[in-house]
Design a protein around this motif. Structure first.
Motif, short mmCIF file in Angstrom:
data_model
loop_
_atom_site.label_atom_id
_atom_site.label_comp_id
_atom_site.label_asym_id
_atom_site.label_seq_id
_atom_site.Cartn_x
_atom_site.Cartn_y
_atom_site.Cartn_z
N ASP A 1 4.11 8.63 -8.61
CA ASP A 1 3.76 7.60 -9.59
C ASP A 1 4.39 6.28 -9.14
O ASP A 1 5.58 6.06 -9.33
N PHE A 2 3.58 5.42 -8.56
CA PHE A 2 4.09 4.17 -8.01
C PHE A 2 4.26 3.08 -9.07
O PHE A 2 4.66 1.96 -8.74
N GLU A 3 3.97 3.39 -10.30
CA GLU A 3 4.15 2.43 -11.38
C GLU A 3 5.29 2.82 -12.30
O GLU A 3 5.50 2.21 -13.35
N ASP B 1 0.85 -1.19 0.00
CA ASP B 1 0.00 0.00 0.00
C ASP B 1 0.89 1.24 0.00
O ASP B 1 0.92 2.01 0.97
N PRO B 2 1.64 1.46 -1.10
CA PRO B 2 2.59 2.57 -1.12
C PRO B 2 1.94 3.94 -0.94
O PRO B 2 2.55 4.84 -0.36
N LYS B 3 0.72 4.09 -1.41
CA LYS B 3 0.05 5.38 -1.28
C LYS B 3 -0.14 5.74 0.19
O LYS B 3 0.13 6.87 0.61
N VAL C 1 5.87 -0.57 -7.96
CA VAL C 1 5.80 -1.01 -6.57
C VAL C 1 4.72 -2.08 -6.45
O VAL C 1 3.56 -1.85 -6.80
N ALA C 2 5.11 -3.25 -5.97
CA ALA C 2 4.15 -4.35 -5.85
C ALA C 2 4.70 -5.40 -4.91
O ALA C 2 5.92 -5.50 -4.70
#
Length: 271
Positions: A208-210, A188-190, A235-236
């Motif tokens: 931008d987590f992608e 849950d990077p956000k 991020v995953a």
């Protein structure tokens, strides 16, 4: 430039490089992998101590100015950032120093289940089978058991950081300390990054987590550990089976003291 300094510390292989890569998307921020300031800080502190015959000419105020000058001079005008995050596992042992030098500075300690930290390092060792790693002083021998033991002892890469983390967590300078779980950052990077911004008192920024970007290939190659600071683009959470023998994995599986509220007497924020 009048800068705000914060610090990233905690356990190895627990997301500090990923955290730095994400934060660096903000043009106001500078964040990177572990650098030379932590070691220089310790060395200067030693040279300013009583072991130097000239220490009688040095006051504590001079010591403070000289130690703070390390940061001001290292992060000179070539670093065009208003907020700097310096990364080093030693910062958890310097909570009192940092509080006096940077009263508004925050320490974000990255944490992860120790079993998976040991596993992550073992995975790197096996992946780079033909390149002995600096983690083990470039010695190619040993077994998974001796490597785990070396990592976990008090002077080892993991053991030192773990003891430093506990020193900070149970010390009396915890108001500026936050623990950030690797599991939260990857799943849950956000929420994780929102907590960081709230903790340091900075306005929100759209990350931008992608599309994460970070490169330290030259450093990792020289350290004999390619991939040590590799950050994937997205991020995953990546599920996999542990490489560790079951007895080695079980040895460390109960070391995550930060998960037990009864072991958090000072109510340190854990995200």
């Amino acid at each position: 430039m009048d800068r705000q300094f914060h610090f990233i510390s905690g356990l190895p292989r627990s997301g500090s490089t990923l955290l730095s890569a994400i934060l660096s998307q903000n043009p106001r921020f500078h964040a990177g992998m572990s650098g030379p300031i932590g070691g220089a800080f310790n060395n200067l502190l030693g040279e300013l101590s009583g072991r130097n015959e000239y220490s009688v000419f040095i006051s504590d105020e001079q010591r403070r100015r000289m130690l703070k000058g390390l940061f001001d001079n290292y992060y000179g005008p070539e670093y065009n950032a208003q907020v700097v995050f310096d990364t080093n596992r030693a910062w958890c042992t310097k909570m009192r120093h940092l509080k006096e030098l940077f009263p508004q500075g925050k320490i974000i300690a990255c944490v992860r289940h120790v079993s998976w930290i040991i596993d992550s390092i073992e995975q790197l060792v096996r992946k780079n089978a033909f390149q002995p790693s600096s983690i083990f002083n470039y010695v190619p021998g040993g077994t998974v058991y001796s490597r785990a033991e070396g990592l976990a002892n008090g002077e080892g890469m993991v053991g030192y950081a773990y003891n430093a983390l506990k020193e900070a967590f149970y010390g009396d300078e915890t108001s500026n300390l936050m623990l950030l779980r690797y599991e939260t950052l990857t799943s849950d990077p956000k929420r994780a990054i929102a907590a960081v911004y709230d903790f340091i008192g900075e306005p929100a920024f759209q990350h931008d987590f992608e599309n994460i970007s970070y490169q330290a290939d030259e450093f990792d190659l020289r350290a004999g550990t390619p991939g040590l600071h590799t950050v994937r683009k997205k991020v995953a959470v990546r599920e996999r089976t542990s490489l560790l023998p079951p007895d080695v994995f079980r040895r460390f599986e109960n070391d995550a003291f930060w998960l037990d509220p009864t072991l958090n007497p000072r109510q340190v924020r854990v995200v």
